[in-house]
Write an enzyme that holds these catalytic residues in place. Structure first.
Site, PDB file in Angstrom:
ATOM      1  CG  MET A 114      40.499   2.518 -34.424  1.00 45.25           C
ATOM      2  SD  MET A 114      39.126   1.470 -35.100  1.00 45.25           S
ATOM      3  CE  MET A 114      40.444   0.510 -36.223  1.00 45.25           C
TER       4      MET A 114
ATOM      5  CG  ASN B  41      46.298  -4.796 -30.743  1.00 46.84           C
ATOM      6  OD1 ASN B  41      46.844  -5.339 -31.894  1.00 46.84           O
ATOM      7  ND2 ASN B  41      46.829  -5.463 -29.496  1.00 46.84           N
TER       8      ASN B  41
ATOM      9  CG  HIS C 241      51.509  -1.240 -34.055  1.00 48.73           C
ATOM     10  ND1 HIS C 241      51.923  -0.045 -34.310  1.00 48.73           N
ATOM     11  CD2 HIS C 241      50.357  -1.408 -34.530  1.00 48.73           C
ATOM     12  CE1 HIS C 241      51.235   0.339 -35.444  1.00 48.73           C
ATOM     13  NE2 HIS C 241      50.279  -0.410 -35.429  1.00 48.73           N
TER      14      HIS C 241
ATOM     15  CG  HIS D 131      49.292   2.823 -32.348  1.00 52.94           C
ATOM     16  ND1 HIS D 131      49.353   1.541 -32.506  1.00 52.94           N
ATOM     17  CD2 HIS D 131      48.489   3.537 -33.212  1.00 52.94           C
ATOM     18  CE1 HIS D 131      48.568   1.167 -33.150  1.00 52.94           C
ATOM     19  NE2 HIS D 131      47.706   2.298 -33.633  1.00 52.94           N
TER      20      HIS D 131
ATOM     21  CD  GLU E 207      53.500  10.545 -44.045  1.00 53.51           C
ATOM     22  OE1 GLU E 207      54.598   9.767 -44.503  1.00 53.51           O
ATOM     23  OE2 GLU E 207      53.697  11.955 -44.033  1.00 53.51           O
ATOM     24  CE  LYS E 208      49.365  -0.445 -42.354  1.00 54.25           C
ATOM     25  NZ  LYS E 208      47.680  -0.188 -41.902  1.00 54.25           N
ATOM     26  CG  ASP E 209      45.606   3.879 -41.715  1.00 51.26           C
ATOM     27  OD1 ASP E 209      45.443   2.849 -42.562  1.00 51.26           O
ATOM     28  OD2 ASP E 209      45.993   3.759 -40.642  1.00 51.26           O
TER      29      ASP E 209
ATOM     30  CG  LEU F  70      55.436  -1.733 -37.243  1.00 48.14           C
ATOM     31  CD1 LEU F  70      55.961  -1.145 -35.747  1.00 48.14           C
ATOM     32  CD2 LEU F  70      55.846  -3.222 -37.415  1.00 48.14           C
TER      33      LEU F  70
ATOM     34  CB  SER G  29      46.211  -3.351 -34.910  1.00 48.77           C
ATOM     35  OG  SER G  29      46.637  -2.146 -34.072  1.00 48.77           O
TER      36      SER G  29
HETATM   37  O1  PAF Z   1      43.382   5.019 -37.916  1.00 53.32           O
HETATM   38  C1  PAF Z   1      42.729   4.556 -36.808  1.00 53.32           C
HETATM   39  O2  PAF Z   1      43.168   4.042 -36.135  1.00 53.32           O
HETATM   40  C2  PAF Z   1      41.416   4.946 -37.154  1.00 53.32           C
HETATM   41  O3  PAF Z   1      40.612   4.985 -38.277  1.00 53.32           O
HETATM   42  C3  PAF Z   1      41.082   6.280 -36.484  1.00 53.32           C
HETATM   43  C4  PAF Z   1      41.489   7.433 -37.234  1.00 53.32           C
HETATM   44  C5  PAF Z   1      41.580   6.302 -34.765  1.00 53.32           C
HETATM   45  C6  PAF Z   1      39.472   6.556 -36.362  1.00 53.32           C
HETATM   46  O4  PAF Z   1      38.744   5.441 -35.665  1.00 53.32           O
END
Ligand code: PAF
Length: 286
Positions: free
Chosen positions: A30, A32, A34, A37, A150-152, A186, A188
């Site tokens: 999405m 922004n 860091h 990413h 893996e943070k999410d 980390l 956003s």
């Molecule tokens: O983790 C994210 O940045 C978002 O949830 C994703 C996977 C890009 C979907 O919008």
């Protein structure tokens, strides 16, 4: 690095790479961006011949009172970072390119069960928004592999499930969380923290480590551990949303479970932070 904002343009740009027999790795974001990413892009770079990233702040995964409007849009700086990390192609569509019918798009992708708990319980509709946009992005890019942080943790579980059950021909690769030196994962959203809150924020990771140590030390009274961690977070100025100790497949953990994950979501001021720690309890530590 090429930047494409339409599905047609993206597909045309990818055709060349495919015709040259290149393998394609995809990093959806999405923006922004860091270092977390960048670690995803570098992991993609190591695994595939051609790396595609996307930047799209997906409106359908934000609830009405969430931070969609204030979510930072930093396309130019993001594009520079992606060039440096070796990304070949960036897909940066508009909302109308992704959702020509806006909120009235009739088709959504809902993953039942694992989305009822944790972030799914506190953010109704969030994972349907994620699963829908990830399905669209995977169909647009058609990569060989896609990489997610893996943070999410729950998001990754939802995506693995949808890809498996809907037979998407793509490998899903989880990449370990990138942390600041003080342990903060980390994100956003860390940019929303005041300097004082930023100093407090690593308490979440410390709480995860303390819980892990307690469990490895033989304490399996999860309910008591969770209550103590919630009280500690509250004392440190957080408003805990959940502290949860589960099996790594997100089912309830028992006293003999080997593969555990501890997940925390907590609000610091107006910013909601999440983090997790997955680990195995070896027989030696039991
Ligand atoms: O983790 C994210 O940045 C978002 O949830 C994703 C996977 C890009 C979907 O919008």
């Amino acid at each position: 690095m090429k930047i494409e904002s339409t599905i047609q343009g993206l597909r045309a740009a990818l055709r060349q790479a495919r015709q040259a027999g290149k393998s394609v790795a995809f990093v959806p974001t999405m923006g922004n961006l860091h270092q977390g990413h960048m670690d995803l892009v570098q992991a993609a770079r190591r695994r595939a011949d051609f790396v595609v990233a996307s930047i799209f702040v997906n409106p359908t995964q934000f609830g009405v009172n969430e931070d969609f409007d204030r979510y930072p849009r930093t396309l130019e700086a993001d594009a520079n970072q992606l060039v440096n990390a070796g990304c070949d192609l960036l897909f940066a569509p508009s909302a109308s390119e992704m959702y020509p019918d806006g909120r009235s798009q009739a088709t959504t992708v809902a993953v039942a069960g694992i989305t009822d708990i944790l972030c799914g319980a506190s953010r109704p509709g969030h994972f349907t928004g994620v699963a829908t946009v990830v399905s669209k992005l995977l169909n647009i890019v058609q990569p060989d592999m896609a990489l997610f942080g893996e943070k999410d943790y729950q998001q990754l579980a939802v995506i693995r499930r949808l890809v498996q059950e809907l037979c998407f021909p793509v490998s899903i690769i989880g990449v370990p969380t990138t942390r600041a030196e003080d342990g903060l994962a980390l994100s956003s959203r860390n940019g929303f923290l005041t300097p004082e809150q930023r100093q407090q924020a690593p308490v979440i990771y410390q709480a995860l480590r303390n819980l892990q140590q307690a469990i490895l030390g033989g304490n399996r009274d999860y309910a008591m551990l969770v209550t103590a961690a919630q009280a500690h977070l509250a004392k440190c100025g957080f408003e805990p949303d959940y502290v949860s100790i589960l099996s790594q497949d997100l089912s309830p953990a028992g006293p003999d479970s080997h593969d555990l994950v501890i997940l925390i979501a907590a609000r610091l001021g107006t910013t909601r932070l999440i983090d997790n720690l997955a680990f195995s309890v070896t027989d030696a530590s039991r």
